[in-house]
Design an enzyme around this catalytic site. Structure first.
Site, PDB file in Angstrom:
ATOM      1  CG  LEU A  53     -36.807 -12.192 -55.244  1.00 32.58           C
ATOM      2  CD1 LEU A  53     -36.758 -13.558 -54.563  1.00 32.58           C
ATOM      3  CD2 LEU A  53     -35.645 -11.328 -54.775  1.00 32.58           C
ATOM      4  CE1 TYR A 103     -29.503  -8.654 -65.130  1.00 31.61           C
ATOM      5  CE2 TYR A 103     -27.410  -7.925 -64.177  1.00 31.61           C
ATOM      6  CZ  TYR A 103     -28.644  -8.539 -64.036  1.00 31.61           C
ATOM      7  OH  TYR A 103     -29.027  -9.032 -62.818  1.00 31.61           O
ATOM      8  CE  LYS A 107     -31.907  -6.557 -61.808  1.00 28.79           C
ATOM      9  NZ  LYS A 107     -32.998  -7.542 -61.567  1.00 28.79           N
ATOM     10  CG  ASN A 132     -20.651 -11.569 -58.541  1.00 31.50           C
ATOM     11  OD1 ASN A 132     -21.138 -11.852 -59.622  1.00 31.50           O
ATOM     12  ND2 ASN A 132     -19.706 -10.647 -58.393  1.00 31.50           N
ATOM     13  N   PRO A 282     -13.744 -57.949 -26.971  1.00 33.04           N
ATOM     14  CG  PRO A 282     -15.706 -59.183 -26.631  1.00 33.04           C
ATOM     15  CD  PRO A 282     -14.773 -58.707 -27.708  1.00 33.04           C
ATOM     16  N   GLY A 283     -12.107 -58.173 -23.789  1.00 30.24           N
ATOM     17  CA  GLY A 283     -10.872 -58.568 -23.132  1.00 30.24           C
ATOM     18  C   GLY A 283      -9.634 -57.841 -23.603  1.00 30.24           C
TER      19      GLY A 283
END
Length: 372
Positions: A53, A103, A107, A132, A282-283
């Site tokens: 890589l 580039y 490659k 990409n 509560p209640g």
């Protein structure tokens, strides 16, 4: 199996090594810029397989393209040719290899070095011409436009899009990693000199991408979940979250408080409704209403509740006593007026799911006391 990952500290390398280390079938060897050429030779000769890589995509001078891509690959191939193991080499190339630019030419040169390795040794090779990429750990302003957009939006920075109609061909990092791992585990030695495509890619315009990312940021106020039925949206949202500052993982909700306690909307969705959370004293009793089409689910997280139902055409009252430690869900069918009362001595916490978002123009909620 010993797998050497070159460029192990880069975007793809970090994700790949994390996955490989989770699998006991692999012993991971790492090479990065901090290692020497002598260390590369030692590592190559230990490896059963190599995922190459390492490379250069944003150099200070054009000459670095060749030295960082083609020349480095040539050195690796030289060491692999001398190894008794003659390792299977998986090369990370780019779709730019088809283009006439420095580039892309570097490659393509790296690919040619790998092809020569197969011709000379008969060893297996795999070449990925990657589009990409996006995903967690990609460097903003370096690896990809998506990384930059996510980072900037997540951190309240401006983004610039000169042409929103530009379309990107994209692959998600985990899809790339899954493909690489599958190739590492494959014993198929047929079809060497193989060019392998990532199995899942997406074509999206810059406008589509930016609009989605901005909607992710707005979600903390809108509460609208992304459409996870669209796998690209799911993967992009996951990517966006990885760029949040570590002190910004948490956010508050609007609390609607009264003498009964409080209630907050948690999430909303165009395809699965919405969720609420409440704390009841509560209640206190909540509800005493019914719906014609809307349905709900109640789950008491803490405390004691009495959930009561009555068919709107009948007088019989049905009761369900629920305690928070039961992890028990109660469905609310249409046509039944219903209520939930805190019958305990402590505050009761309840999570509610409703199959549609509340619509003030058509609330489908009709007040009707369960106990008359």
């Amino acid at each position: 199996m010993k797998v050497l990952v070159t460029g192990s500290k880069g975007f793809v390398g970090r994700n790949l090594t994390a996955h490989l280390r989770e699998d006991s079938r692999f012993e991971v060897l790492e090479y990065s810029r901090s290692n020497s050429e002598n260390e590369l030779e030692v590592l190559v000769k230990q490896a059963d397989k190599i995922v190459h890589l390492a490379g250069v995509n944003r150099p200070k001078t054009e000459n670095e393209f060749k030295s960082g891509n083609q020349d480095l690959t040539a050195k690796l191939i030289h060491f692999a040719s001398q190894s008794n193991k003659r390792p299977h080499i998986l090369l990370s190339s780019s779709t730019q290899a088809e283009l006439n630019n420095p580039y892309g030419e570097s490659k393509l040169g790296a690919e040619q070095e790998v092809l020569k390795y197969h011709d000379q040794t008969g060893s297996r090779i795999t070449i990925y011409r990657l589009p990409n990429l996006f995903g967690k750990w990609s460097r903003p302003n370096y690896n990809s436009a998506i990384a930059t957009f996510c980072y900037n939006v997540a951190n309240d920075l401006e983004i610039t899009v000169t042409d929103p109609t530009i379309e990107l061909n994209l692959a998600y990092i985990d899809d790339v990693v899954d493909s690489i791992v599958a190739n590492l585990l494959s014993d198929n030695n047929n079809g060497n000199n193989t060019y392998v495509a990532v199995p899942v890619t997406y074509k999206k315009t810059l406008e589509e991408i930016v609009t989605l990312i901005q909607s992710f940021k707005n979600m903390r106020e809108s509460l609208l979940l992304p459409n996870y039925q669209d796998l690209f949206v799911k993967k992009l949202y996951t990517t966006y979250l990885s760029y949040l500052k570590e002190d910004a993982f948490s956010y508050g909700l609007t609390k609607h408080e009264d003498n009964r306690g409080w209630l907050s909307e948690l999430i909303k969705s165009d395809y699965m409704g919405q969720m609420f959370v409440s704390k009841t004293k509560p209640g206190i009793t909540r509800g005493n209403h019914y719906h014609h089409t809307k349905v709900e689910k109640f789950i008491v997280i803490s405390g004691e509740a009495m959930i009561r139902f009555r068919h709107i055409e009948k007088s019989e009252v049905i009761e369900y006593k629920i305690e928070g430690n039961e992890a028990r869900v109660v469905d609310i069918p249409p046509g039944y007026t219903h209520s939930i009362e805190n019958i305990g001595t402590d505050e009761m916490i309840t999570l509610f799911w409703v199959n549609e978002q509340f619509d003030t123009q058509k609330p489908d909620t009709y007040m009707n006391e369960v106990i008359k």
